[in-house]
Every structure is written in structure tokens, then in C-alpha cells.
Scaffold this motif. Structure first.
Motif, mmCIF file in Angstrom:
data_model
loop_
_atom_site.group_PDB
_atom_site.id
_atom_site.type_symbol
_atom_site.label_atom_id
_atom_site.label_comp_id
_atom_site.label_asym_id
_atom_site.label_seq_id
_atom_site.Cartn_x
_atom_site.Cartn_y
_atom_site.Cartn_z
ATOM 1 N N SER A 90 0.837 -1.190 0.000
ATOM 2 C CA SER A 90 0.000 0.000 0.000
ATOM 3 C C SER A 90 0.875 1.245 0.000
ATOM 4 O O SER A 90 2.036 1.225 0.427
ATOM 5 N N SER A 91 0.308 2.340 -0.457
ATOM 6 C CA SER A 91 1.059 3.588 -0.557
ATOM 7 C C SER A 91 1.455 4.092 0.827
ATOM 8 O O SER A 91 0.887 3.707 1.841
ATOM 9 N N GLY A 92 2.425 4.964 0.852
ATOM 10 C CA GLY A 92 2.894 5.542 2.106
ATOM 11 C C GLY A 92 4.034 6.502 1.833
ATOM 12 O O GLY A 92 4.446 6.712 0.690
ATOM 13 N N SER A 93 4.580 7.074 2.901
ATOM 14 C CA SER A 93 5.638 8.066 2.747
ATOM 15 C C SER A 93 6.892 7.494 2.109
ATOM 16 O O SER A 93 7.736 8.238 1.600
ATOM 17 N N TRP A 94 7.012 6.169 2.114
ATOM 18 C CA TRP A 94 8.190 5.556 1.501
ATOM 19 C C TRP A 94 8.237 5.798 -0.010
ATOM 20 O O TRP A 94 9.283 5.604 -0.643
ATOM 21 N N LEU A 95 7.107 6.252 -0.601
ATOM 22 C CA LEU A 95 7.086 6.537 -2.035
ATOM 23 C C LEU A 95 7.689 7.892 -2.381
ATOM 24 O O LEU A 95 7.873 8.206 -3.557
ATOM 25 N N GLU A 96 7.948 8.726 -1.373
ATOM 26 C CA GLU A 96 8.565 10.024 -1.628
ATOM 27 C C GLU A 96 9.969 9.833 -2.206
ATOM 28 O O GLU A 96 10.641 8.844 -1.930
ATOM 29 N N GLY A 97 10.405 10.782 -2.985
ATOM 30 C CA GLY A 97 11.755 10.723 -3.523
ATOM 31 C C GLY A 97 11.860 9.788 -4.710
ATOM 32 O O GLY A 97 10.873 9.387 -5.318
ATOM 33 N N ASP A 98 13.105 9.394 -5.046
ATOM 34 C CA ASP A 98 13.350 8.577 -6.236
ATOM 35 C C ASP A 98 13.831 7.180 -5.894
ATOM 36 O O ASP A 98 14.382 6.476 -6.737
ATOM 37 N N GLY A 99 13.617 6.752 -4.642
ATOM 38 C CA GLY A 99 14.088 5.431 -4.236
ATOM 39 C C GLY A 99 13.499 4.305 -5.052
ATOM 40 O O GLY A 99 14.174 3.322 -5.374
ATOM 41 N N LEU A 100 12.216 4.427 -5.426
ATOM 42 C CA LEU A 100 11.551 3.383 -6.194
ATOM 43 C C LEU A 100 12.259 3.135 -7.518
ATOM 44 O O LEU A 100 12.401 1.985 -7.954
ATOM 45 N N GLY A 101 12.725 4.190 -8.145
ATOM 46 C CA GLY A 101 13.370 4.063 -9.443
ATOM 47 C C GLY A 101 14.697 3.335 -9.403
ATOM 48 O O GLY A 101 15.226 2.952 -10.455
ATOM 49 N N LYS A 102 15.249 3.140 -8.212
ATOM 50 C CA LYS A 102 16.535 2.442 -8.082
ATOM 51 C C LYS A 102 16.371 0.938 -7.900
ATOM 52 O O LYS A 102 17.362 0.209 -7.834
ATOM 53 N N LEU A 103 15.117 0.469 -7.843
ATOM 54 C CA LEU A 103 14.861 -0.968 -7.731
ATOM 55 C C LEU A 103 14.795 -1.557 -9.140
ATOM 56 O O LEU A 103 13.747 -1.988 -9.612
ATOM 57 N N THR A 104 15.914 -1.574 -9.814
ATOM 58 C CA THR A 104 15.942 -1.869 -11.250
ATOM 59 C C THR A 104 15.750 -3.341 -11.576
ATOM 60 O O THR A 104 15.715 -3.702 -12.756
ATOM 61 N N GLN A 105 15.623 -4.201 -10.541
ATOM 62 C CA GLN A 105 15.365 -5.616 -10.794
ATOM 63 C C GLN A 105 13.872 -5.946 -10.729
ATOM 64 O O GLN A 105 13.484 -7.099 -10.949
ATOM 65 N N LEU A 106 13.043 -4.944 -10.432
ATOM 66 C CA LEU A 106 11.612 -5.190 -10.250
ATOM 67 C C LEU A 106 10.963 -5.773 -11.504
ATOM 68 O O LEU A 106 11.153 -5.259 -12.608
ATOM 69 N N ARG A 107 10.175 -6.820 -11.285
ATOM 70 C CA ARG A 107 9.393 -7.414 -12.368
ATOM 71 C C ARG A 107 7.898 -7.216 -12.147
ATOM 72 O O ARG A 107 7.135 -7.207 -13.100
ATOM 73 N N LYS A 108 7.515 -7.098 -10.883
ATOM 74 C CA LYS A 108 6.100 -6.909 -10.570
ATOM 75 C C LYS A 108 5.978 -5.769 -9.571
ATOM 76 O O LYS A 108 6.561 -5.820 -8.492
ATOM 77 N N LEU A 109 5.198 -4.760 -9.920
ATOM 78 C CA LEU A 109 4.955 -3.625 -9.030
ATOM 79 C C LEU A 109 3.457 -3.460 -8.871
ATOM 80 O O LEU A 109 2.734 -3.276 -9.849
ATOM 81 N N HIS A 110 3.004 -3.564 -7.618
ATOM 82 C CA HIS A 110 1.576 -3.445 -7.320
ATOM 83 C C HIS A 110 1.425 -2.432 -6.190
ATOM 84 O O HIS A 110 1.781 -2.710 -5.046
ATOM 85 N N LEU A 111 0.910 -1.242 -6.534
ATOM 86 C CA LEU A 111 0.711 -0.187 -5.555
ATOM 87 C C LEU A 111 -0.772 0.148 -5.470
ATOM 88 O O LEU A 111 -1.430 0.322 -6.491
ATOM 89 N N ARG A 112 -1.266 0.228 -4.251
ATOM 90 C CA ARG A 112 -2.668 0.567 -4.063
ATOM 91 C C ARG A 112 -2.793 1.504 -2.870
ATOM 92 O O ARG A 112 -1.870 1.686 -2.100
ATOM 93 N N GLY A 113 -3.998 2.082 -2.738
ATOM 94 C CA GLY A 113 -4.253 2.993 -1.628
ATOM 95 C C GLY A 113 -4.373 4.420 -2.121
ATOM 96 O O GLY A 113 -4.708 4.682 -3.282
ATOM 97 N N TRP A 114 -4.079 5.339 -1.242
ATOM 98 C CA TRP A 114 -4.193 6.764 -1.561
ATOM 99 C C TRP A 114 -2.907 7.222 -2.228
ATOM 100 O O TRP A 114 -1.986 7.709 -1.591
ATOM 101 N N LEU A 115 -2.844 7.066 -3.549
ATOM 102 C CA LEU A 115 -1.630 7.398 -4.301
ATOM 103 C C LEU A 115 -1.515 8.878 -4.628
ATOM 104 O O LEU A 115 -0.434 9.366 -4.968
ATOM 105 N N THR A 116 -2.629 9.593 -4.537
ATOM 106 C CA THR A 116 -2.680 10.984 -4.994
ATOM 107 C C THR A 116 -1.521 11.855 -4.495
ATOM 108 O O THR A 116 -0.921 12.584 -5.289
ATOM 109 N N PRO A 117 -1.155 11.828 -3.195
ATOM 110 C CA PRO A 117 -0.072 12.719 -2.739
ATOM 111 C C PRO A 117 1.278 12.433 -3.389
ATOM 112 O O PRO A 117 2.177 13.274 -3.325
#
Length: 932
Positions: A685-712
Motif C-alpha cells: 500500500s502507498s505511504g511516505s516511503w514513495l517520496e523521492g526517487d528510491g523506487l526508481g533504483k529498484l531496477t530488478q523489479l518485475r512486478k509492481l503493485h501499488l494501491r491505496g491513496w496514491l494521490t499525494p
């Protein structure tokens, strides 16, 4: 089996032990000696494992090696566990003794180092004795690769003799017709071709092949025919002699001359004989591509309709036997007939035939008791013809298990040939399929992750373990040991099954190899030395607690009630070396005890159910954890999860990073997420961990499933991060704009206010997925202002697309119909708010399935002639305003299923009442559910 145990332990020894023991002199020497001895053992085991069935001496020797490898693994794992426990104690002491001298750590380790040294010495002495026994009892010649496996007191012909006449196994009329046509069909563009009959042992491959081979229509088509039985231990020279004797008329003197010729001379004679003839050569029971390769160059490739008929359990062999490509298809696809398991009616019919000599046109009258008994027998066979034939004359259930489970000519004995033919690296993987309950559908991803956690998957260069494991699964499928249950949109296996008799074989072999035990009946007694335990039945109170004193247990998998909180003390004190823990389904809120942090060897942790799961902060100690699966549970996860750098799969779709810790630690969680560079699955689920560019450094990701209040978090940086994830295969973004706003705001210390944020667009118009060449499935839930019109903005290999709550005002079909690879399209509630949809000529060329659900404004769907020419399934759900049937569907000959759920009465009446042949066909494929 023993070979895989040794290989797994050697890898662990190299990766872990030297790191701890290399500084301590004599221990390092003993550990290196252990490693070297095991390497030598492994070389002999590769050949010895497959010969256990022929010689009890080899079987005992292999068992002793397996046991010593397990002992060594226990010693090493206990050492690592003790070192970690000691570190934790020092960390606690440091809170009170800030200036503790460094020598204390060394002193604390000494007792464990001395114990390790002593126990490794004992194991090395045991290994030396085992290796001495190899010479002492004459095993060297038996386990060297140079020894043959064809002379073990049983001739090839004797091993071939079946329990019953093969002509009684099964008669498959449609199969005969199909294979007949494959053999008879003339094709001047095709050189000599190979027709293959594929299926698991006992399905009747040989029976079908013989019926076709002896059919009058087939005999008339060929100048000469030959039948050879190949087997696992084939000899090319003997095969050539057999074919020559069938296709050439030889005098006794000529036969004698032939027997004195070498392989090349015989091959030349055969080639010369067949060069001007239209021939049929049947190769029965082919186990390796080498068998075909040894003959193919001696069989002329004349363009005259000559054929080779092959039976095999391995699909890969069938595919490789025909390398020639023909317009529109490949031979490997066109000339393979795959036998299926019999259905209930066919099984019962065959049983009556074998038991009472019944004919198709003559009904058999049975008493209720006799029929019930017969049905039980048939049910036990699970559609396997050979099993039904073997048991056809038996009406005593006590005798059934004997015929199913014992002897080389029993059903399991025949199936065991396939198991013994497996390469060593596949044997553990196949046996492990037996841990799942009977008749269960096994999720492929879970099976693969378990194989990896158990150490069954061996590294292969720079390939990911998941890819190697998937290759293992496909090889088992090709060998007919595992069956495909469902496939994903990209054609990969989603789930699989194992036939009940093969499962029985797996459980039996696994028990002998001490790989695992299955608890599936009330009378089950726990073995003292079990290393892996799969529990299917509800446990009697205290039964599991007593067994949790077994310090050897490495895997504990529940398919029923999980352990209770009071049992965790036993786990902490005794079962401390677990690497796999699957707690199954839970039915209430579950707080995982802090003792979970003691299981530092844990690699796989799974908890599923219907309610909430809370993880303790001690989860941070699971430094070897590769897979955390909380399924669809609402779950609270401490932000210390980001410290687990070995994580490969974090599957917690409804999981929220908990606020049980310091505010700044949670607010800055995104700084840690980028450390999980091994992540391939991230579902959270979404959360403050989505701030910044950390997600983009997970370059091995094959499946990404994000849900919740994504708007912020829907900012440019977020989409820039998505753009970097070019290895993605599936992407799910579900923006639930009012989803737990209050909870999430409280996490970051803000007060709840109405209208605190505005709804934002989920996918900006300029975002491009053109670099995401592996991305085949996208699921978007949330507002999308406008779909990009240029197809280059979409993933080039997009196969499945789901849209919901997008609020699109323009007809999406005008854009989506241009996507070249799209096969499945699902447009659900709120995805489109317009009244008309048009599928135009030439659009959706590859689309096979279309689902329209909850489109409350949709009034008209127009399908032009030439649109969706490959559509097979159409589902229309909750489209109340859609009053007229799309007449363009009447011309779609490939449409197989039309589902209508809660649609308008007018649309249903039009389908039910309009006359005409096309409407008759539509009525045949339509299912209607009004839910009144």
C-alpha cells in the motif's frame, strides 16, 4: 537426491562458513577439508543416485552420504545461529557498557569455535570411513560413469514386459484419426517428418502408436515399415539391426554378416535400402534426443512422404525432432499429438471393459455395493489408463495399494522410470511437488520461490534463480511429470498440477530420501528425523507442540490451522534452523510474536487469511529472508523491513508501513527502500516511503503493485521512477482516493481535514512506456485525463490491459484497437463515461477476450465487419443502458463464449427471439445471469 543435498550444502559452505571461520586457524583447515571431500563425493553421486534401484549396497552408501551432508549442514547452521545470538547479547550489553573492550567478542566466540572444530573433525572422520567403504565393498566399479546400466540382472526386454497386454490399455478413436492423418498426409514441401505421440507414463502412447502403425490405411501408404523399442539404455547399433531386419529380406548368411558390421556400415546399408522407398519407422519409448540423433542421418530425407512415428514422455524431444519450418507453422507444433488424462465416463467405461468384458453397446448390471467399490477403484486411478487396466480384475481395495505402490511392473514402478530418468537437479524439485494436498492447483510462482528457499536451484552464471527455477518447471512439464493447469496472458505457466499417482510416487521417494513428510491422516506419527513437514489435517491438541522439539526441522508448511502462540516458545528454543515457514490461512487477527526474529535462517515466510496480520519489529533480524508473502491480508509492517537486503519478493498487497516507530524513521522510509536492490516483486500500500526517487533504483523489479491513496505521490519524480523500471512485467496502480486518508495522515502527524488534497491524474499524458519491452500486463485504477494517441507511448508487448475509474470521456477503443499485441482488454466501472463505443474495421487484430463491466453510461457498442477477428470471449456485465446487441458479432466465427450478467432485458430479448442461423449460433454460446 543425495547429490543435490551435497551440492546445496557445498554452496552454503562456500558462501557462509568461511566468512565466520576463516580467522581461526585449525577450524578453517577442517572446514576446507570437509568442502574438498564433499566435492569428490558429489562427482561419484551423480552416477550413483540413479543406480540405487539396482544395488542395495549403493543405496546404503548414498544414504550414508546424505546423512553426513545433513549432519554437516546442521553443524554449520547451528554455529551461525549461535554467533548471531551472541551478537544480539552483545548489542544489549552495549546499551549499558559503552566502552566494552573488543576482546570480549572474541572470548564469547571461542566456545562455539571449539565446538565447531570438534564436530567438523568428527564429520570428516565419518566421510573418510564412507569413502573407504566404497573400495572395501566393491562399489567403485558400480558408481563410475564408465559402468553401464543395462546389465543389472534384468534384460532390457524383461524390463519392458508390461503387467497386462498393452492392446488393452485404452482405445482413443479421435487420437487414432488425428495421428493417422498426420502419417498419411502428403506434403511435397516437407522432407521426411517425425510424428510424435507425447504423454506421461501409463497414458497409452504405445497402444495408440501400435494401433495406428497396424492400421490398414497406414500400411497401404508405405512401401516398408519397421518398429523399434528404444528405451533409456538404447544402443544405436541394435536399433539399426532391428530396422534392417524389418525393411530388408535377408538370408541367414546375410543376417550373420550384418551382425558383424559396425554402426557406420549398418547405417550405410539402411540408407541405401530406403533411399527410393516411402518408409515408416516407429520409435517407441524415446527418452533422449540422442536416441533420435543416432538414427536420423541413416534415414533418408526424401520428399516422398516418408515418416517416423515416435512415442515419448518428453515434449522437448518431440519439438526438437522436427527442425524444419513450413509456411504458417512449424513441424514441431503441427506433428505432435498429446494424450490427455481420461475423464470419469471414459475411465468407468474402460474399467467395466477390463473387469466384466463389457462392450460399448452392452450395459452392465452391478449391485450398488459392487458399483460403489468399482467407482472407488476408478477414482483412485485419476484417469490413468494403465492404472485402470492393472486394477480391472481387482475388487478388493486392500490389493489395490500393492499394485499401485510396489514392484517394477506395477503402475508406480512404470511411473518411477520417468523419475529415475530425471537429471539430479530436477529430482528434489519433482519430489517437492508432493508436499501440496491431493488434487490441488499449485501456483507456479510459489512453487518456484519454495524451490529457491529450499536450495534446490543451482546458480547458472548471471541468470536469476527465478529464471533457472522456471526452466526446471518447464522441463518437468515437458517430461510429463507435471501438468499445466492455467497460463498467464504471456503464455507462461500460472499454475500446475501433479497427477495423484505421481504425487504418491513423490511422497514415497521423498520419505525414502528423508526429504519431507506429509501429515494427511489422523493416524500419522511424526518421524524423529524429519527435516521438512507438510501438514494437511487438523492437528490434535499438543501434537504439534511435541513435534516442535525436533531441532532438525528446516521447513514447516501448513495447509490447515497454523500453530498457536504458545507454540512459538518451542520454535524459539528448539526449531531454530527453519528456512521455510508457511503458516497457511488464518481466520482472525494475527500478531506474529517477536520470537520470529530468532529464526535467522528463514528465507520464506508466508501468512495468508482474511483478517489483519501485524509483524513485530524483530522482523529486522531475518537477514536471510528472501520472500515475505502476506497475500491479501490487511497487514501492518514495521519500517525496519527496509533493512532486509536479501528480500527478493515483498508481496503484501494490503500492507501498510506501520507507525509504531519514531516519526522521522517512518517519514524517511524512502531513503531505505532503495537498499532492496534484489527486489523483483513489490506489492504494498502507498505511504511516505514513495517520496523521492528510491523506487526508481529498484531496477530488478518485475512486478509492481501499488494501491491505496496514491494521490499525494503522483508527482513527476514518481513517474520518472516508473520509467526507470524497464524490467517490469506487470504493473498495477490502484489509486483509491479516499482510501484510509485519515489513517495515512495520522501516520505522518497531520490532522484530518476535509478537502485536504485534490484528486490528481493517475497517468500524465506524456508518460511513455516504450522502453518497457517486458511489460505485458497493466492494471490502472484511477483518473486518467486522456489516453495517449500514439501507440509508441504504450508497452510494445502489452498483452493484457485493465482500466477502471479512469473517467475517460473519449471512446478508448479508437486508440486501444491499434495496440498490435493486445489479447485481453477489460474495461470496468467508471473507466469510460461516454455513451458509444466503436470497434472499427481492422482493429484489435489479436484481441481474444473483451470484458465490459459496470459501464453505466454505455448505450451502444458497434462492432464493424473486420474488427476483432480473433475474439473468442466477450463478457458484458452491469451495462444496464446497453439495449441493443452488436450485430457485428454475428459474423465472428471464432467467438466461443458470450456472457451476459445483469444486462438490459431488451438486449437479452433480442438474442433470445431473433431468428436466423447466426442468431442460433449466438444463442448456443451465450450464458445469461440476471441475478433476480
Amino acid at each position: 537426491m543425495a547429490e543435490s543435498s551435497v551440492t546445496f550444502f557445498l554452496e552454503k559452505l562456500s558462501n557462509l562458513v568461511i566468512q565466520e571461520a576463516s580467522l581461526f586457524g585449525e577450524v578453517e583447515g577442517q572446514v576446507k577439508l570437509l568442502r574438498n571431500e564433499l566435492k569428490w563425493m558429489r562427482l561419484f553421486l551423480k552416477d550413483a543416485d540413479s543406480k540405487c534401484i539396482y544395488d542395495e549396497r549403493i543405496k546404503l552408501w548414498v544414504e550414508q552420504i546424505r546423512e553426513v551432508a545433513h549432519d554437516a549442514e546442521d553443524v554449520i547452521d547451528e554455529f551461525i545461529f549461535n554467533m548471531d545470538h551472541q551478537r544480539q547479547k552483545r548489542l544489549k550489553n552495549l546499551k549499558f557498557l559503552r566502552r566494552l573492550p573488543t576482546c570480549v567478542g572474541f572470548a564469547d566466540k571461542l566456545p562455539f569455535i571449539h565446538e565447531l572444530d570438534s564436530r567438523v573433525k568428527e564429520i570428516n572422520v565419518m566421510i573418510e570411513k564412507i569413502m573407504v567403504n566404497r573400495s572395501k565393498y566393491g562399489l567403485e566399479a558400480l558408481v563410475t560413469p564408465s559402468s553401464t546400466s543395462t546389465d543389472h540382472g534384468v534384460s532390457q526386454q524383461e524390463r519392458r514386459t508390461p503387467t497386462v497386454e498393452e492392446t488393452d490399455v485404452v482405445e482413443i478413436k479421435d487420437g487414432m484419426e488425428v495421428v493417422n492423418q498426420m502419417l498419411i498426409k502428403e506434403d511435397q514441401m516437407r522432407p521426411r517428418a517425425v510424428v510424435s505421440i507425447v504423454g506421461m507414463g501409463g497414458l497409452g502412447k504405445t497402444t495408440l502408436a501400435k494401433k495406428v502403425y497396424n492400421h490398414s490405411d497406414v500400411k497401404q501408404q508405405f512401401d516398408c515399415q519397421a518398429w523399434v523399442y528404444v528405451s533409456q539404455e538404447f544402443k544405436p547399433r541394435e536399433l539399426l539391426l532391428s530396422i534392417i531386419n524389418s525393411v530388408m529380406s535377408l538370408s541367414n548368411e546375410e543376417k550373420k554378416e550384418m551382425r558383424e558390421m559396425g554402426e557406420d556400415q549398418l547405417g550405410g546399408k539402411l540408407r541405401e535400402c530406403l533411399k527410393d522407398k516411402k518408409y515408416l519407422v516407429a520409435m517407441d519409448d524415446v527418452w533422449s534426443i540422442e536416441a533420435w540423433s543416432s538414427l536420423r542421418f541413416h534415414l533418408p530425407e526424401s520428399m516422398n512422404g516418408s515418416k517416423v512415428l515416435m512415442t515419448t514422455r518428453n515434449k522437448e524431444i518431440a519439438a526438437q525432432a522436427n527442425p524444419h519450418e513450413v509456411v504458417g507453422h512449424t513441424d514441431s507444433q503441427a506433428l505432435v499429438y498429446e494424450l490427455r488424462i481420461m475423464d470419469d465416463d471414459e475411465s468407468w467405461e474402460l474399467f467395466l471393459k477390463k473387469t466384466f468384458g463389457a462392450r460399448d453397446s452392452t450395459p452392465v448390471s452391478l449391485s450398488n455395493a459392487l458399483e460403489e467399490l468399482g467407482r472407488k477403484i476408478v477414482a483412485k486411478c485419476k484417469g490413468l489408463p494403465l492404472a485402470i487396466v492393472v486394477l480391472g480384475g481387482l475388487l478388493v481395495l486392500a490389493s489395490i495399494d500393492w499394485h499401485l505402490n510396489r514392484g517394477p511392473e506395477s503402475c508406480l514402478g512404470i511411473l518411477a522410470l520417468s523419475y529415475n530418468d530425471l537429471p539430479y537437479y530436477l529430482k528434489s524439485c519433482f519430489l517437492y511437488c508432493g508436499i501440496f494436498p491431493e488434487d490441488s492447483e499449485i501456483k507456479a510462482s510459489k512453487l518456484i520461490h519454495l524451490w529457491i528457499a529450499e536450495g534446490f536451484v543451482q546458480r547458472r552464471g548471471k541468470e536469476k534463480l527465478e529464471d533457472i527455477a522456471e526452466d526446471y518447471l518447464y522441463e518437468l512439464i515437458h517430461r510429463s511429470m507435471v501438468q499445466v493447469a492455467r497460463k498467464k496472458a504471456n503464455g507462461r505457466v500460472m499454475s500446475c498440477r501433479i497427477h495423484d499417482l505421481l504425487r504418491d510416487l513423490a511422497i514415497s521417494e521423498a520419505r525414502d530420501a528423508k526429504l519431507f513428510e506429509v501429515h494427511e491422516n489422523i493416524d500419522f506419527t511424526f518421524p524423529n528425523s524429519v527435516r521438512r513437514l507438510s501438514i494437511h489435517q487438523h492437528l490434535v491438541k499438543n501434537n504439534i507442540s511435541q513435534h516442535l522439539h525436533n531441532s532438525l526441522l528446516r521447513s514447516l508448511i501448513f495447509f490447515t490451522d497454523p500453530i498457536e502462540r504458545r507454540d512459538w516458545r518451542s520454535i524459539r528454543e528448539h526449531v531454530k534452523l527453519l528456512s521455510v515457514l508457511d503458516l497457511g490461512r488464518i481466520e482472525e487477527n494475527y500478531i506474529l510474536p517477536k520470537e520470529i526474529g530468532e529464526l535467522i535462517h528463514l528465507k520464506f515466510l508466508c501468512i495468508k487469511g482474511v483478517d489483519r496480520v501485524t509483524l513485530p519489529s524483530s522482523i529486522k533480524r531475518l537477514v536471510n529472508l528472501q520472500n515475505l508473502n502476506l497475500g491479501y491480508n490487511d497487514s501492518y509492517i514495521p519500517c525496519t523491513i527496509w533493512k532486509l537486503q536479501e528480500l527478493r519478493h515483498l508481496n503484501c498487497r494490503y500492507g501498510e508501513i506501520s507507525s509504531q516507530f519514531k516519526l522521522n524513521e517512518c517519514m524517511n522510509g524512502y531513503l531505505a527502500v532503495e537498499q532492496l536492490t534484489n527486489l523483483q516483486t513489490l506489492a504494498l500500500s502507498s505511504g511516505s516511503w514513495l517520496e523521492g526517487d528510491g523506487l526508481g533504483k529498484l531496477t530488478q523489479l518485475r512486478k509492481l503493485h501499488l494501491r491505496g491513496w496514491l494521490t499525494p505521490y503522483l508527482k513527476k519524480g514518481f513517474f520518472d521512477s516508473i520509467a526507470e523500471l524497464t524490467t517490469l512485467r506487470t504493473l498495477f496502480l490502484r489509486d483509491l482516493k479516499a482510501y484510509k486518508k485519515k489513517t495515512l495522515l495520522n501516520q505522518v502527524g497531520l490532522k484530518w481535514q476535509e478537502n485536504v488534497v485534490e484528486e490528481k491524474t493517475l497517468i500524465p499524458g506524456l508518460m511513455s512506456f516504450s522502453r518497457h519491452t517486458y511489460l505485458y500486463r497493466v492494471d490502472l485504477h484511477g483518473k486518467v485525463d486522456k489516453l495517449p494517441e500514439q501507440t509508441e507511448f504504450y508497452p510494445p508487448n502489452l498483452l493484457k490491459l485493465t482500466l477502471s475509474e479512469c473517467k475517460l470521456k473519449d471512446d478508448p477503443m479508437l486508440i486501444l484497437e491499434k495496440l498490435p499485441a493486445l489479447r485481453i482488454l477489460r474495461l470496468f466501472g467508471g473507466s469510460y463515461v461516454g455513451k458509444k463505443m466503436v470497434c472499427s474495421f481492422g482493429g484489435f487484430l489479436q484481441l481474444e477476450s473483451l470484458e465490459l463491466g459496470g459501464l453505466n453510461e454505455l448505450e451502444e457498442l458497434t462492432v464493424e465487419e473486420g474488427a476483432m477477428c480473433n475474439l473468442r470471449t466477450l463478457q458484458i456485465l452491469y451495462c444496464d443502458e446497453m439495449k441493443k446487441f452488436p450485430h457485428g458479432l454475428l459474423q465472428m466465427k471464432k467467438l466461443e463464449k458470450l456472457g451476459l450478467i445483469r444486462t438490459s432485458d431488451k438486449l437479452i430479448e433480442e438474442i433470445q427471439q431473433t431468428e436466423g442461423e447466426e442468431w442460433d449460433r449466438i444463442r448456443l454460446i451465450t450464458s445469461i445471469n440476471k441475478w433476480d
